[in-house]
Design a protein around this motif. Structure first.
Motif, mmCIF file in Angstrom:
data_model
loop_
_atom_site.group_PDB
_atom_site.id
_atom_site.type_symbol
_atom_site.label_atom_id
_atom_site.label_comp_id
_atom_site.label_asym_id
_atom_site.label_seq_id
_atom_site.Cartn_x
_atom_site.Cartn_y
_atom_site.Cartn_z
ATOM 1 N N GLY A 144 0.806 -1.222 0.000
ATOM 2 C CA GLY A 144 0.000 0.000 0.000
ATOM 3 C C GLY A 144 0.833 1.264 0.000
ATOM 4 N N TYR A 145 1.974 1.244 0.677
ATOM 5 C CA TYR A 145 2.827 2.432 0.731
ATOM 6 C C TYR A 145 3.446 2.730 -0.637
ATOM 7 C CZ TYR A 145 2.421 1.368 5.717
ATOM 8 O OH TYR A 145 1.943 1.088 6.971
ATOM 9 N N TYR A 146 3.818 1.684 -1.357
ATOM 10 C CA TYR A 146 4.377 1.858 -2.696
ATOM 11 C C TYR A 146 3.307 2.431 -3.639
ATOM 12 C CZ TYR A 146 8.043 -1.256 -0.919
ATOM 13 O OH TYR A 146 9.059 -1.821 -0.167
ATOM 14 N N VAL A 147 2.084 1.930 -3.482
ATOM 15 C CA VAL A 147 0.983 2.401 -4.322
ATOM 16 C C VAL A 147 0.701 3.883 -4.061
ATOM 17 C CG1 VAL A 147 -1.485 2.162 -4.806
ATOM 18 C CG2 VAL A 147 -0.065 0.117 -4.520
ATOM 19 N N LEU A 148 0.680 4.265 -2.788
ATOM 20 C CA LEU A 148 0.434 5.665 -2.445
ATOM 21 C C LEU A 148 1.468 6.588 -3.075
ATOM 22 C CD1 LEU A 148 -0.628 5.799 1.328
ATOM 23 C CD2 LEU A 148 -1.899 6.662 -0.619
ATOM 24 N N MET A 149 2.743 6.222 -2.936
ATOM 25 C CA MET A 149 3.809 7.069 -3.473
ATOM 26 C C MET A 149 3.767 7.088 -4.998
ATOM 27 S SD MET A 149 5.995 9.078 -2.157
ATOM 28 C CE MET A 149 6.373 10.342 -3.364
ATOM 29 N N SER A 150 3.511 5.944 -5.590
ATOM 30 C CA SER A 150 3.393 5.868 -7.044
ATOM 31 C C SER A 150 2.254 6.751 -7.546
ATOM 32 C CB SER A 150 3.158 4.416 -7.466
ATOM 33 O OG SER A 150 2.875 4.326 -8.833
ATOM 34 N N ASN A 151 1.124 6.701 -6.827
ATOM 35 C CA ASN A 151 -0.033 7.527 -7.207
ATOM 36 C C ASN A 151 0.272 9.016 -7.105
ATOM 37 O OD1 ASN A 151 -1.312 5.118 -7.511
ATOM 38 N ND2 ASN A 151 -2.765 5.390 -5.831
ATOM 39 N N MET A 152 1.053 9.399 -6.111
ATOM 40 C CA MET A 152 1.418 10.808 -5.953
ATOM 41 C C MET A 152 2.231 11.290 -7.153
ATOM 42 S SD MET A 152 2.381 11.113 -1.913
ATOM 43 C CE MET A 152 2.929 12.810 -2.088
ATOM 44 N N TYR A 153 3.180 10.476 -7.572
ATOM 45 C CA TYR A 153 3.971 10.831 -8.757
ATOM 46 C C TYR A 153 3.077 10.899 -10.003
ATOM 47 C CZ TYR A 153 8.494 10.282 -6.358
ATOM 48 O OH TYR A 153 9.579 10.434 -5.525
ATOM 49 N N ALA A 154 2.163 9.923 -10.126
ATOM 50 C CA ALA A 154 1.283 9.878 -11.295
ATOM 51 C C ALA A 154 0.377 11.102 -11.363
ATOM 52 C CB ALA A 154 0.444 8.600 -11.270
ATOM 53 N N ASN A 155 -0.090 11.572 -10.199
ATOM 54 C CA ASN A 155 -0.993 12.721 -10.166
ATOM 55 C C ASN A 155 -0.386 13.975 -10.766
ATOM 56 O OD1 ASN A 155 -3.102 11.341 -9.016
ATOM 57 N ND2 ASN A 155 -2.638 11.962 -6.915
ATOM 58 N N VAL A 156 0.941 14.083 -10.701
ATOM 59 C CA VAL A 156 1.604 15.280 -11.239
ATOM 60 C C VAL A 156 2.400 14.957 -12.503
ATOM 61 C CG1 VAL A 156 1.715 16.480 -9.030
ATOM 62 C CG2 VAL A 156 3.581 14.960 -9.670
ATOM 63 N N GLY A 157 2.168 13.755 -13.055
ATOM 64 C CA GLY A 157 2.799 13.399 -14.324
ATOM 65 C C GLY A 157 4.266 13.073 -14.245
ATOM 66 N N LYS A 158 4.761 12.727 -13.062
ATOM 67 C CA LYS A 158 6.170 12.347 -12.927
ATOM 68 C C LYS A 158 6.303 10.835 -13.131
ATOM 69 C CE LYS A 158 7.834 16.154 -10.059
ATOM 70 N NZ LYS A 158 8.688 16.555 -8.932
ATOM 71 N N TRP A 159 6.291 10.431 -14.415
ATOM 72 C CA TRP A 159 6.213 9.014 -14.744
ATOM 73 C C TRP A 159 7.496 8.269 -14.425
ATOM 74 C CZ3 TRP A 159 1.435 8.003 -14.853
ATOM 75 C CH2 TRP A 159 0.522 8.944 -15.331
ATOM 76 N N LYS A 160 8.628 8.982 -14.407
ATOM 77 C CA LYS A 160 9.885 8.339 -14.005
ATOM 78 C C LYS A 160 9.820 7.935 -12.531
ATOM 79 C CE LYS A 160 13.037 10.426 -17.380
ATOM 80 N NZ LYS A 160 14.245 11.276 -17.567
ATOM 81 N N GLY A 161 9.237 8.809 -11.718
ATOM 82 C CA GLY A 161 9.059 8.491 -10.301
ATOM 83 C C GLY A 161 8.112 7.314 -10.116
ATOM 84 N N VAL A 162 7.045 7.281 -10.941
ATOM 85 C CA VAL A 162 6.094 6.165 -10.895
ATOM 86 C C VAL A 162 6.817 4.855 -11.169
ATOM 87 C CG1 VAL A 162 4.108 5.109 -12.045
ATOM 88 C CG2 VAL A 162 4.108 7.561 -11.565
ATOM 89 N N GLU A 163 7.604 4.818 -12.225
ATOM 90 C CA GLU A 163 8.301 3.598 -12.612
ATOM 91 C C GLU A 163 9.333 3.176 -11.567
ATOM 92 O OE1 GLU A 163 9.357 0.192 -14.199
ATOM 93 O OE2 GLU A 163 7.609 1.408 -14.714
ATOM 94 N N LYS A 164 9.995 4.169 -10.964
ATOM 95 C CA LYS A 164 10.988 3.865 -9.935
ATOM 96 C C LYS A 164 10.348 3.143 -8.746
ATOM 97 C CE LYS A 164 14.240 6.084 -6.726
ATOM 98 N NZ LYS A 164 14.764 7.391 -6.224
ATOM 99 N N VAL A 165 9.209 3.669 -8.275
ATOM 100 C CA VAL A 165 8.535 3.065 -7.120
ATOM 101 C C VAL A 165 7.951 1.709 -7.498
ATOM 102 C CG1 VAL A 165 6.671 3.332 -5.447
ATOM 103 C CG2 VAL A 165 8.038 5.309 -6.090
ATOM 104 N N ARG A 166 7.337 1.621 -8.673
ATOM 105 C CA ARG A 166 6.745 0.352 -9.095
ATOM 106 C C ARG A 166 7.830 -0.710 -9.291
ATOM 107 N NH1 ARG A 166 2.120 2.406 -13.472
ATOM 108 N NH2 ARG A 166 0.706 3.307 -11.909
ATOM 109 N N SER A 167 8.983 -0.291 -9.810
ATOM 110 C CA SER A 167 10.097 -1.222 -10.004
ATOM 111 C C SER A 167 10.603 -1.738 -8.663
ATOM 112 C CB SER A 167 11.230 -0.523 -10.763
ATOM 113 O OG SER A 167 12.344 -1.369 -10.901
ATOM 114 N N LEU A 168 10.656 -0.845 -7.672
ATOM 115 C CA LEU A 168 11.090 -1.240 -6.332
ATOM 116 C C LEU A 168 10.139 -2.280 -5.751
ATOM 117 C CD1 LEU A 168 13.100 -0.718 -4.000
ATOM 118 C CD2 LEU A 168 11.592 1.118 -3.220
ATOM 119 N N ALA A 169 8.828 -2.055 -5.951
ATOM 120 C CA ALA A 169 7.828 -3.004 -5.454
ATOM 121 C C ALA A 169 7.969 -4.353 -6.155
ATOM 122 C CB ALA A 169 6.424 -2.441 -5.651
#
Length: 312
Positions: A144-169
């Motif tokens: 859930g924590y990874y999803v929250l952080m990934s969603n925060m990046y997605a909300n502002v269009g920071k797709w590199k941040g999204v991929e980084k968190v999803r990759s970590l998960a």
């Protein structure tokens, strides 16, 4: 009741809290004291949570002070987590952070999780990233924590941040919990997953959703694409939003139950902002009361208004 103790009072105070009735919870607490019933640590967890869900920051601070100074109850981690949630939901993120830093005991994942949730609500990515780092250290297996952080990046269009968190998960073998909603019709529980295409009434459900969306737009509804967490075109974003599990369940209820009868839904995750807004419109269009129990609380939608006052 033959025996007067804190247990039944705690239960009803807690119930008012999850329904967003913070003022009623405080009123009950005062009645409890007037009857000579001594509050315990659970009473204050229920009270602080009720204040948090209703935006009663000053009242929550009063409860936290009273618990220690007048009742002699030493705060547990749950109380500290409630206070962080109280400040955070109200947008007082700096106050929430300072509260954590000054805690006399080491904060656990519930405390940092409350801060991360507040950062997601208010879009503070920098502080959210700090809180998520703490959570990844304390509870690295909670997806859930990874999803929250990934969603925060997605909300502002920071797709590199999204991929980084999803990759970590992914590297840690974690999978996101799928969103689903349930509804009981004619003594049968129906389960809907986001984007579900397998229900026997799938075609009728999507036709009803298209009709509802058209009516909503004439009343001023505008889809909020910030709640779409994929990098796709706008028409695809609108389709994704309209196929969220709670919206499928609502449409199914509309075509399967008598007109103007109440609709009751349980959702395993937090209701997204766009679905919350859409459900207000649907309650107005259909003249139905729609009650949604999500992972945090109850929402009572009626005549285009939600009981939470858009604060959840």
């Amino acid at each position: 009741m033959p025996r007067r103790n804190s247990v039944p009072w705690n239960a009803i105070i807690s119930c008012h809290g999850v329904h967003g009735n913070g003022d009623k919870a405080l009123k009950l607490f005062r009645e409890m004291l007037d009857e000579g019933v001594k509050p315990d640590h659970i009473t204050f967890v229920s009270l602080l949570s009720a204040c948090s869900h209703s935006g009663l920051v000053n009242e929550g601070q009063w409860c936290f002070h009273m618990m220690q100074e007048e009742c002699g109850i030493k705060p547990h981690l749950k109380h500290y987590g409630c206070m962080v949630d109280l400040f955070g939901r109200a947008g007082e993120l700096e106050m929430a952070y300072n509260f954590i830093i000054n805690m006399p005991i080491r904060p656990d994942s519930s405390v940092w999780g409350a801060l991360l949730g507040a950062c997601r609500i208010h879009g503070n990515i920098e502080l959210g990233a700090y809180a998520s780092d703490k959570l990844f250290e304390l509870d690295s297996k909670n997806v859930g924590y990874y999803v929250l952080m990934s969603n925060m990046y997605a909300n502002v269009g920071k797709w590199k941040g999204v991929e980084k968190v999803r990759s970590l998960a992914r590297d840690r073998g974690l999978k996101k919990t799928p969103g689903w909603s349930t509804i009981e019709v004619n003594n049968k529980v129906e389960v809907f997953y986001t984007g579900n295409q397998t229900h026997p009434k799938c075609e009728e459900i999507y036709i009803e959703l298209r009709i509802l969306t058209a009516k909503m737009k004439t009343l001023g509804y505008v889809p909020d694409y910030s709640f779409v967490l994929q990098d796709v075109e706008d028409d695809e974003k609108e389709h994704i939003l309209s196929s969220h599990s709670e919206r499928l369940a609502i449409a199914y209820a509309i075509i399967s139950t008598p007109p103007k009868s109440p609709i009751r839904i349980f959702k395993n995750l937090r209701v997204c902002g766009d679905c919350h807004n859409a459900t207000k419109f649907i309650s107005r269009i259909t003249e139905r009361e729609i009650i949604v129990r999500d992972s945090n609380r109850f929402h009572h939608f009626k005549d285009g208004i939600c009981s939470c006052g858009d604060y959840w």
